[in-house]
Scaffold this motif. Structure first.
Motif, PDB file in Angstrom:
ATOM      1  N   ALA A   1      10.296 -34.499   4.197  1.00  9.86           N
ATOM      2  CA  ALA A   1      11.051 -33.587   5.060  1.00  9.86           C
ATOM      3  C   ALA A   1      10.569 -32.170   4.792  1.00  9.86           C
ATOM      4  O   ALA A   1      11.343 -31.206   4.889  1.00  9.86           O
ATOM      5  N   SER A   2       9.302 -32.046   4.390  1.00  9.67           N
ATOM      6  CA  SER A   2       8.630 -30.755   4.293  1.00  9.67           C
ATOM      7  C   SER A   2       9.449 -29.698   3.562  1.00  9.67           C
ATOM      8  O   SER A   2       9.805 -29.874   2.402  1.00  9.67           O
ATOM      9  N   HIS A   3       9.817 -28.636   4.283  1.00 11.76           N
ATOM     10  CA  HIS A   3      10.514 -27.499   3.661  1.00 11.76           C
ATOM     11  C   HIS A   3      12.023 -27.689   3.621  1.00 11.76           C
ATOM     12  O   HIS A   3      12.730 -26.835   3.121  1.00 11.76           O
TER      13      HIS A   3
ATOM     14  N   LEU B   1       3.189 -22.335  -1.135  1.00 10.99           N
ATOM     15  CA  LEU B   1       3.014 -23.568  -0.358  1.00 10.99           C
ATOM     16  C   LEU B   1       4.387 -24.067   0.054  1.00 10.99           C
ATOM     17  O   LEU B   1       5.382 -23.723  -0.580  1.00 10.99           O
ATOM     18  N   ASP B   2       4.470 -24.905   1.068  1.00 15.24           N
ATOM     19  CA  ASP B   2       5.786 -25.479   1.375  1.00 15.24           C
ATOM     20  C   ASP B   2       5.915 -26.845   0.692  1.00 15.24           C
ATOM     21  O   ASP B   2       5.015 -27.286  -0.034  1.00 15.24           O
ATOM     22  N   GLY B   3       7.054 -27.523   0.923  1.00 12.17           N
ATOM     23  CA  GLY B   3       7.397 -28.725   0.157  1.00 12.17           C
ATOM     24  C   GLY B   3       6.406 -29.870   0.268  1.00 12.17           C
ATOM     25  O   GLY B   3       6.313 -30.691  -0.651  1.00 12.17           O
ATOM     26  N   ASP B   4       5.664 -29.975   1.371  1.00 13.60           N
ATOM     27  CA  ASP B   4       4.670 -31.048   1.467  1.00 13.60           C
ATOM     28  C   ASP B   4       3.263 -30.477   1.611  1.00 13.60           C
ATOM     29  O   ASP B   4       2.326 -31.199   1.973  1.00 13.60           O
ATOM     30  N   ALA B   5       3.147 -29.171   1.347  1.00 21.32           N
ATOM     31  CA  ALA B   5       1.841 -28.489   1.260  1.00 21.32           C
ATOM     32  C   ALA B   5       1.019 -28.522   2.545  1.00 21.32           C
ATOM     33  O   ALA B   5      -0.201 -28.572   2.504  1.00 21.32           O
ATOM     34  N   ASP B   6       1.709 -28.481   3.683  1.00 20.89           N
ATOM     35  CA  ASP B   6       0.932 -28.289   4.907  1.00 20.89           C
ATOM     36  C   ASP B   6       1.105 -26.876   5.450  1.00 20.89           C
ATOM     37  O   ASP B   6       0.629 -26.561   6.530  1.00 20.89           O
ATOM     38  N   ARG B   7       1.792 -26.035   4.696  1.00 24.58           N
ATOM     39  CA  ARG B   7       1.926 -24.637   5.098  1.00 24.58           C
ATOM     40  C   ARG B   7       1.570 -23.725   3.939  1.00 24.58           C
ATOM     41  O   ARG B   7       1.814 -24.067   2.779  1.00 24.58           O
ATOM     42  N   LEU B   8       1.070 -22.567   4.310  1.00 24.19           N
ATOM     43  CA  LEU B   8       0.614 -21.602   3.306  1.00 24.19           C
ATOM     44  C   LEU B   8       0.886 -20.192   3.802  1.00 24.19           C
ATOM     45  O   LEU B   8       0.583 -19.870   4.950  1.00 24.19           O
TER      46      LEU B   8
HETATM   47 MG   LIG Z   1       5.509 -28.853   5.756  1.00 25.86          MG
END
Ligand SMILES: [Mg+2]
Ligand SMILES: CC(=O)N[C@H]1[C@@H](OP(=O)(O)O)O[C@H](CO)[C@@H](O)[C@@H]1O
Length: 557
Positions: A67-69, A284-291
């Protein structure tokens, strides 16, 4: 579908009754919600993935449990298509239908109908394969078991647990597997370090070589990204990393940390403070697809400020670098006029769009959600896309990439190995390897930002000066029914509720450089308000007025 298949689905679905009143939609980025309510959803998406694999001739499909962020008690699931991109949007209505089916019988009949309509041949091809990854959330393991049961209940399908991963790792591995390339996590790391090394070796020797490599502080959001960047660190030279918020020191995933928190709240993550004044920092966000990047400005007193370099600024840096390399090629006699384009959403800061246009770039807009940006970026030879929140990447078209690779070989054969043209070509090829071609990837993003800064000899402060962000504010408004808000295709105007857009427009008129829009979130049960204006006070005030309008048109919950 034969009787054995029907019996297998009925039997497994009895294990995962749907919680009362659960209503989900595939949304901007898959299904998300309270982890305790998601077992039936994840099980059903497992079935969908197996069917998707069978439909596509047994290509490998990926399933990511994250659930990402969002907060640690939430979880979610999204599907990666064989290309490593998001699930084809054509299948989203089916995903919605089965996730919400009230009983095993209804579920099976929906599947049966769909299998017939799509002419999916169960049991006739070689086995379907679904790779399952999960982030560091504690609920991930039991949800992964539910997904396995879903996949395995489609006859001839196999699930493969590939462990705790970042979302972009899973997408990268699925893409590599389907291209017949080496596709393990180690291969992923090797690919990053090799292409990074290559770009470092191509840094011009004269001019900017006085650049001293300073330490980069990384906020790992107490999630999987922090853990993975630590694993990568050992194989990197020319990079000095200090990783904080790795999740090992008692910190909670996404709580007061991470890219979403820093970008939306415009504050420092926990673990960062005055001691870090002037240092280059990344989150980074919780699943590291954002920076996103940030720093504490030197005029900070006890009231610590943060200077944010968001997705728009990363996009601008990438665009500048790519344009420089392409100019060398376009100037060359045998050069090829290449199409470089950038894709943003309505959330892009207006100042960034002005800057990119001034650079002479083709700027196009897409709806929120990377699946929309990705699609548009793929129309260029080189398409760079970024959401302001830091999710983005650079896509190279197959034809442009093969032109580059051929050119690289030709130049080497002709003995022009050291020419500017050859270096530019080699840099572009290395970028195409470094930067994740499937989805935005914070790890490859960090490496590309770092090597570009070294290449041009810039500090984070200098990079920040590319343009000055217009002050902006985002607010979430909880309403009884967010679907009452319907927007135009670019999401900048609300078509429903009737009259709200006129009211928003009259508010905007009161502000210099005012811009504001509303849209229903696809990942949370809220309506989002975005406002921009010439001062922070004005942006806050415009956002608040629009939020009040939302409440008065839709009621507050
Ligand atoms: Mg994410
Ligand atoms: C304003 C904003 O940041 N929206 C985010 C958020 O979508 P919403 O539909 O706005 O909830 O989550 C998406 C998935 O991570 C991301 O793609 C998107 O940019």
């Amino acid at each position: 579908m034969d009787e054995i298949q029907i019996a297998s689905l009925l039997k497994s679905s009895e294990l995962f009754p749907i919680p009362q009143g659960l209503k989900l939609s595939y949304g901007t980025a898959g299904f998300r919600g309270d982890a305790k309510l998601l077992e039936s959803t994840v099980y059903r998406v497992g079935i969908l993935s197996a069917l998707r694999s069978l439909k596509l001739g047994s290509s490998t499909i990926g399933l990511m449990i994250t659930a990402s962020h969002n907060k640690v008690s939430d979880n979610g699931i999204k599907v990666s298509d064989p290309s490593g991109g998001m699930l084809s949007q054509e299948w989203e209505p089916f995903a919605d239908q089965i996730a919400n089916a009230a009983s095993p019988q209804e579920l099976v009949s929906l599947i049966r109908e769909f299998v017939e309509k799509e002419e999916i041949k169960i049991g006739e091809y070689k086995a379907a394969e679904v790779w399952l990854g999960r982030d560091s959330r504690p609920s991930g393991e039991s949800l992964l078991r539910a997904a396995e049961i879903g996949v395995d209940s489609v006859l001839g399908s196999v699930s493969v647990d590939i462990g705790v991963l970042t979302t972009p790792q899973l997408h990268w591995m699925v893409r590599a597997k389907n291209k017949g390339l080496k596709a393990t996590e180690n291969n992923y790391f090797e690919n990053l370090s090799t292409s990074f090394r290559c770009l470092v070796d191509l840094i011009p020797i004269n001019g900017n070589n006085k650049f001293e490599i300073s330490k980069l502080l990384v906020d790992g959001a107490n999630g999987v990204g922090g853990q993975k960047i630590e694993m990568l660190r050992g194989s990197l030279s020319n990079l000095d990393l200090e990783i904080r918020n790795t999740g090992r020191d008692g910190g909670v995933l996404n709580e007061g940390v991470g890219a979403d928190f820093v970008q939306k709240e415009k504050v420092l993550p926990l673990g960062f403070g005055l001691k870090d004044v002037g240092m280059r920092c990344a989150s980074l966000d919780g699943d590291a697809d954002r920076l996103v990047y940030f720093y504490v400005p030197s005029d900070s007193t006890s009231d610590v400020k943060v200077e944010l370099l968001d997705g728009d600024k990363i996009l601008s840096l990438f665009a500048l670098f790519m344009k420089e390399q392409l100019n060398v090629l376009d100037d060359g006699k045998e050069g090829k006029q290449s199409r470089l384009g950038v894709v943003q959403t309505a959330y892009a800061n207006g100042a960034s769009t002005d800057y990119l246009k001034q650079l002479g770039l083709d700027v196009v807009f897409a709806k929120t959600g990377v699946k929309h940006l990705h699609e548009k970026a793929a129309e260029f030879d080189i398409g760079i896309y970024f959401e302001a929140n830091g999710h983005g990447t650079i896509l190279f078209s197959e034809s442009f990439l093969s032109w580059l690779v051929t050119k690289q070989k030709d130049l080497t054969t002709k003995g022009q190995g050291g020419s500017e043209e050859q270096k530019a070509v080699s840099r572009l090829v290395a970028v195409s390897n470094l930067i994740n071609q499937a989805v935005g990837d914070a790890l490859s993003g960090v490496l590309l930002v770092e090597v570009i800064l070294q290449h041009i000899g810039w500090s984070i402060q200098k990079w920040n000066e590319l343009y000055k962000d217009l002050p902006s504010r985002q607010i979430k408004v909880e309403v009884p029914d967010r679907t009452a808000v319907v927007t135009t295709s670019q999401e900048t105007e609300a078509l429903r509720p009737l009259g709200i857009q006129d009211a928003i427009n009259s508010e905007i008129k009161n502000y210099s450089r005012g811009r504001a829009f509303i849209r229903p979130s696809g990942t949370e049960d809220v309506v989002r308000v975005y406002a921009e204006a010439s001062t922070q006070e004005a942006a806050d005030s415009l956002a608040n007025s629009v939020a009040e309008l939302v409440k008065s048109f839709l009621g507050s919950s």
